[in-house]
Design a protein around this motif. Structure first.
Motif, short mmCIF file in Angstrom:
data_model
loop_
_atom_site.label_atom_id
_atom_site.label_comp_id
_atom_site.label_asym_id
_atom_site.label_seq_id
_atom_site.Cartn_x
_atom_site.Cartn_y
_atom_site.Cartn_z
N SER A 142 0.82 -1.21 0.00
CA SER A 142 0.00 0.00 0.00
C SER A 142 0.85 1.27 0.00
O SER A 142 0.35 2.35 -0.28
CB SER A 142 -0.92 0.02 1.22
N GLY A 143 2.14 1.12 0.34
CA GLY A 143 3.01 2.29 0.44
C GLY A 143 2.87 3.02 1.76
O GLY A 143 3.43 4.10 1.95
N ALA A 144 2.13 2.44 2.71
CA ALA A 144 1.89 3.10 3.99
C ALA A 144 3.13 3.10 4.89
O ALA A 144 3.24 3.95 5.78
CB ALA A 144 0.74 2.42 4.72
N LEU A 145 4.06 2.17 4.67
CA LEU A 145 5.24 2.06 5.53
C LEU A 145 6.52 2.30 4.73
O LEU A 145 6.57 2.01 3.53
CB LEU A 145 5.33 0.66 6.15
N ASN A 146 7.53 2.81 5.41
CA ASN A 146 8.87 2.89 4.81
C ASN A 146 9.44 1.49 4.73
O ASN A 146 9.33 0.72 5.67
CB ASN A 146 9.79 3.76 5.68
N SER A 147 10.07 1.18 3.60
CA SER A 147 10.65 -0.15 3.44
C SER A 147 12.14 -0.07 3.21
O SER A 147 12.66 0.94 2.72
CB SER A 147 10.00 -0.89 2.26
N ASP A 148 12.83 -1.14 3.59
CA ASP A 148 14.24 -1.28 3.23
C ASP A 148 14.30 -1.51 1.73
O ASP A 148 13.47 -2.23 1.18
CB ASP A 148 14.87 -2.46 3.97
N HIS A 149 15.27 -0.90 1.07
CA HIS A 149 15.46 -1.06 -0.37
C HIS A 149 16.88 -1.58 -0.57
O HIS A 149 17.84 -0.89 -0.26
CB HIS A 149 15.26 0.28 -1.08
N LEU A 150 16.99 -2.79 -1.06
CA LEU A 150 18.28 -3.46 -1.21
C LEU A 150 18.52 -3.74 -2.67
O LEU A 150 17.79 -4.51 -3.29
CB LEU A 150 18.28 -4.74 -0.38
N SER A 151 19.52 -3.09 -3.25
CA SER A 151 19.84 -3.24 -4.67
C SER A 151 21.14 -3.98 -4.81
O SER A 151 22.15 -3.57 -4.23
CB SER A 151 19.99 -1.86 -5.33
N LEU A 152 21.12 -5.05 -5.56
CA LEU A 152 22.32 -5.82 -5.79
C LEU A 152 22.66 -5.79 -7.28
O LEU A 152 22.00 -6.43 -8.08
CB LEU A 152 22.15 -7.26 -5.32
N ASN A 153 23.64 -5.00 -7.61
CA ASN A 153 24.16 -4.92 -8.98
C ASN A 153 25.63 -4.53 -8.83
O ASN A 153 26.23 -4.85 -7.81
CB ASN A 153 23.36 -3.92 -9.82
N GLN A 154 26.18 -3.84 -9.79
CA GLN A 154 27.59 -3.49 -9.67
C GLN A 154 27.87 -2.53 -8.51
O GLN A 154 28.99 -2.36 -8.09
CB GLN A 154 28.15 -2.93 -10.99
N TYR A 155 26.80 -1.91 -7.94
CA TYR A 155 26.99 -0.94 -6.86
C TYR A 155 26.61 -1.48 -5.49
O TYR A 155 26.98 -0.90 -4.49
CB TYR A 155 26.20 0.33 -7.16
N ASN A 156 25.83 -2.53 -5.42
CA ASN A 156 25.38 -3.13 -4.15
C ASN A 156 25.03 -2.08 -3.11
O ASN A 156 25.85 -1.69 -2.29
CB ASN A 156 26.42 -4.10 -3.60
N ARG A 157 23.79 -1.63 -3.13
CA ARG A 157 23.34 -0.55 -2.26
C ARG A 157 22.28 -1.06 -1.29
O ARG A 157 21.34 -1.74 -1.69
CB ARG A 157 22.77 0.57 -3.14
N LYS A 158 22.43 -0.71 -0.03
CA LYS A 158 21.42 -1.03 0.98
C LYS A 158 20.92 0.29 1.56
O LYS A 158 21.70 1.07 2.08
CB LYS A 158 22.02 -1.84 2.14
N GLU A 159 19.63 0.51 1.45
CA GLU A 159 18.99 1.66 2.08
C GLU A 159 18.08 1.12 3.16
O GLU A 159 17.01 0.57 2.86
CB GLU A 159 18.20 2.47 1.05
N ILE A 160 18.51 1.24 4.40
CA ILE A 160 17.74 0.74 5.53
C ILE A 160 16.85 1.87 6.04
O ILE A 160 17.35 2.89 6.51
CB ILE A 160 18.65 0.20 6.65
N ALA A 161 15.55 1.70 5.91
CA ALA A 161 14.60 2.73 6.30
C ALA A 161 14.39 2.75 7.81
O ALA A 161 14.58 1.73 8.49
CB ALA A 161 13.26 2.47 5.61
N GLU A 162 14.00 3.90 8.31
CA GLU A 162 13.54 3.97 9.69
C GLU A 162 12.13 3.41 9.71
O GLU A 162 11.24 3.91 9.01
CB GLU A 162 13.55 5.40 10.21
N LYS A 163 11.95 2.35 10.45
CA LYS A 163 10.66 1.65 10.48
C LYS A 163 10.05 1.82 11.87
O LYS A 163 10.47 1.17 12.82
CB LYS A 163 10.88 0.17 10.13
N THR A 164 9.08 2.72 11.98
CA THR A 164 8.48 3.01 13.27
C THR A 164 7.22 2.19 13.53
O THR A 164 6.77 2.09 14.66
CB THR A 164 8.13 4.50 13.39
N SER A 165 6.64 1.61 12.46
CA SER A 165 5.45 0.79 12.65
C SER A 165 5.44 -0.38 11.67
O SER A 165 6.23 -0.42 10.73
CB SER A 165 4.17 1.63 12.52
N GLN A 166 4.55 -1.31 11.95
CA GLN A 166 4.39 -2.51 11.13
C GLN A 166 2.93 -2.94 11.19
O GLN A 166 2.20 -2.52 12.10
CB GLN A 166 5.29 -3.63 11.62
#
Length: 135
Positions: free
Chosen positions: A39-63
């Motif tokens: 639904s897009g109601a919560l912030n999610s972790d976004h983990l990209s694995l390619n030549q740059y391997n990026r992890k964006e760990i969101a602040e998650k205040t609710s579930q």
């Protein structure tokens, strides 16, 4: 049968905003049930694995969790877990590995694969073709 999930998410071998020829694996995940992610109601972790391997760990205040009557409730995430990743590294690598296998099963058509994790076990809920890829 329904379960209380530790984490849920979507794993893909492609991302819709990235040109189709780009090799890319992406996983988005949240604590609890997947309603907040889809639904897009919560912030999610976004983990990209390619030549740059990026992890964006969101602040998650609710579930989202099940309440006593079987419906959904938005509940607070413990303060010490707000910045914790919703997936362990070994779970992330397993999801990426399985996404490639699932995609090959569907004639290499890029897939969105919904999953949940309960007691450190990954459960695959469904897979569907990504229909919004750019050329």
């Amino acid at each position: 049968r329904t379960y209380t999930k530790e984490s849920t998410g979507i794993s893909s071998c492609k991302e819709p905003e990235v040109p189709i020829l780009t090799i890319f694996n992406v996983v988005n995940s949240v604590f609890g049930l997947g309603e907040g992610l889809v639904s897009g109601a919560l912030n999610s972790d976004h983990l990209s694995l390619n030549q740059y391997n990026r992890k964006e760990i969101a602040e998650k205040t609710s579930q989202f969790t099940y309440n006593s009557s079987g419906g959904l409730s938005e509940t607070k995430v413990k303060a010490e877990s707000n910045r914790a990743p919703s997936l362990k590294d070994e779970q992330l690598f397993e999801l990426v590995s399985q996404a490639k296998i699932i995609q090959s099963h569907f004639n290499d058509t890029p897939q969105d694969i919904e999953f949940c994790i309960k007691d450190d076990e990954i459960y695959y809920l469904q897979s569907r073709a990504i229909t919004t890829l750019r050329s």
